[in-house]
Each structure stands twice: as structure tokens, then as C-alpha cells.
Motif scaffolding. Structure first.
Motif, short mmCIF file in Angstrom:
data_model
loop_
_atom_site.label_atom_id
_atom_site.label_comp_id
_atom_site.label_asym_id
_atom_site.label_seq_id
_atom_site.Cartn_x
_atom_site.Cartn_y
_atom_site.Cartn_z
N ASN A 9 0.98 -1.15 -0.03
CA ASN A 9 -0.12 0.07 -0.17
C ASN A 9 1.06 1.11 -0.03
OD1 ASN A 9 -2.38 1.87 0.21
ND2 ASN A 9 -2.79 1.21 2.17
N PRO A 10 1.72 1.37 -1.03
CA PRO A 10 2.73 2.34 -1.04
C PRO A 10 2.36 3.86 -1.07
CG PRO A 10 2.59 1.29 -3.36
CD PRO A 10 1.60 0.82 -2.33
N ASP A 11 0.77 4.10 -1.45
CA ASP A 11 0.37 5.54 -1.35
C ASP A 11 0.13 5.89 0.02
OD1 ASP A 11 0.15 5.40 -4.19
OD2 ASP A 11 -1.62 4.74 -4.22
N VAL A 12 0.32 5.27 1.08
CA VAL A 12 0.06 5.54 2.37
C VAL A 12 1.41 5.88 3.30
CG1 VAL A 12 -0.93 5.19 4.67
CG2 VAL A 12 -2.03 4.68 2.82
N ILE A 13 1.73 6.95 3.39
CA ILE A 13 3.24 7.26 3.98
C ILE A 13 3.08 7.84 5.32
CG2 ILE A 13 5.38 8.63 3.51
CD1 ILE A 13 4.89 8.23 0.51
N ILE A 14 3.69 7.50 6.27
CA ILE A 14 3.70 7.98 7.62
C ILE A 14 5.27 8.50 7.94
CG2 ILE A 14 4.14 7.31 10.13
CD1 ILE A 14 2.47 4.79 9.47
N ARG A 15 5.00 9.83 7.98
CA ARG A 15 6.26 10.89 8.30
C ARG A 15 6.66 10.91 9.90
NH1 ARG A 15 6.72 13.58 3.58
NH2 ARG A 15 4.85 13.28 2.25
N THR A 16 7.86 10.76 10.17
CA THR A 16 8.49 11.04 11.64
C THR A 16 9.66 11.36 11.52
OG1 THR A 16 8.33 9.84 13.68
CG2 THR A 16 9.26 8.51 11.86
N THR A 17 10.23 11.66 12.89
CA THR A 17 11.41 12.29 12.94
C THR A 17 12.48 11.18 13.50
OG1 THR A 17 11.29 12.61 15.19
CG2 THR A 17 10.59 14.30 13.71
N ARG A 18 13.91 11.20 13.18
CA ARG A 18 15.01 10.28 13.65
C ARG A 18 14.70 9.90 15.26
NH1 ARG A 18 18.80 9.22 10.11
NH2 ARG A 18 19.12 10.50 8.46
N THR A 19 14.55 10.99 16.10
CA THR A 19 14.38 10.78 17.69
C THR A 19 13.27 10.04 17.86
OG1 THR A 19 14.96 13.18 17.79
CG2 THR A 19 13.94 11.98 19.71
N LYS A 20 12.06 10.16 17.20
CA LYS A 20 10.92 9.30 17.34
C LYS A 20 11.26 7.87 16.99
CE LYS A 20 7.40 12.92 17.48
NZ LYS A 20 6.41 13.42 16.86
N LEU A 21 11.87 7.78 15.87
CA LEU A 21 12.09 6.39 15.25
C LEU A 21 13.19 5.61 16.04
CD1 LEU A 21 11.73 4.05 13.11
CD2 LEU A 21 13.66 5.29 11.91
N ARG A 22 14.15 6.37 16.64
CA ARG A 22 15.11 5.74 17.39
C ARG A 22 14.34 5.06 18.85
NH1 ARG A 22 18.12 10.21 17.99
NH2 ARG A 22 18.99 9.63 15.82
N ALA A 23 13.43 5.86 19.31
CA ALA A 23 12.91 5.54 20.53
C ALA A 23 12.05 4.48 20.19
CB ALA A 23 11.87 6.50 21.20
N PHE A 24 11.34 4.32 19.00
CA PHE A 24 10.58 3.20 18.66
C PHE A 24 11.40 1.82 18.52
CE2 PHE A 24 9.07 0.16 15.54
CZ PHE A 24 7.72 -0.14 16.08
N LEU A 25 12.59 2.06 17.73
CA LEU A 25 13.49 0.78 17.59
C LEU A 25 14.00 0.28 18.68
CD1 LEU A 25 15.00 2.01 14.15
CD2 LEU A 25 13.20 0.29 14.36
#
Length: 64
Positions: free
Chosen positions: A36-52
Motif C-alpha cells: 500500500n505504497p500510497d500511504v506514507i507515515i512521516r516521523t523524526t529520527r528521534t521518534k524512530l530511534r525511541a521506537f526501535l
């Protein structure tokens, strides 16, 4: 500028549509599902780092 999507080698399957893809684009981190490549979530490196970090510690294992 074309977005360069990346996916984990662990995500592939026979049709190639069973994965999440990430990209760094103009300082934002973008995420989409390959099927479903038309749906894109945008985030920041800080938020991605916390999630990972949480994922690496097993905080979401019950969802998989």
C-alpha cells in the motif's frame, strides 16, 4: 529528488509485498507498507530511534 526506499532483508517473500519500507527524505523519516505504497507515515529520527529501542527490547513482541 527520488525517494530511496529501504526494507529489511527479513521482510521479503515470494511476491515482495510483505514488508515495511523506510526512507530518509529531506530530514524526515518516511515509512510505508510495500503493498500500500500510497500511504506514507512521516516521523523524526528521534521518534524512530525511541521506537526501535523499544522493539529491540521486546516491548512489542506480543503483537507479532
Amino acid at each position: 529528488m527520488e525517494i530511496q526506499w529501504r526494507k529489511s532483508s527479513k521482510s521479503s517473500n515470494a511476491d515482495g509485498n510483505n514488508c515495511l519500507e523506510l526512507a530518509d527524505h529531506n530530514g524526515e523519516i518516511l515509512m510505508r507498507e510495500s503493498d500500500n505504497p500510497d500511504v506514507i507515515i512521516r516521523t523524526t529520527r528521534t521518534k524512530l530511534r525511541a521506537f526501535l529501542g523499544g522493539a529491540k527490547e521486546g516491548e512489542f513482541d506480543d503483537l507479532a
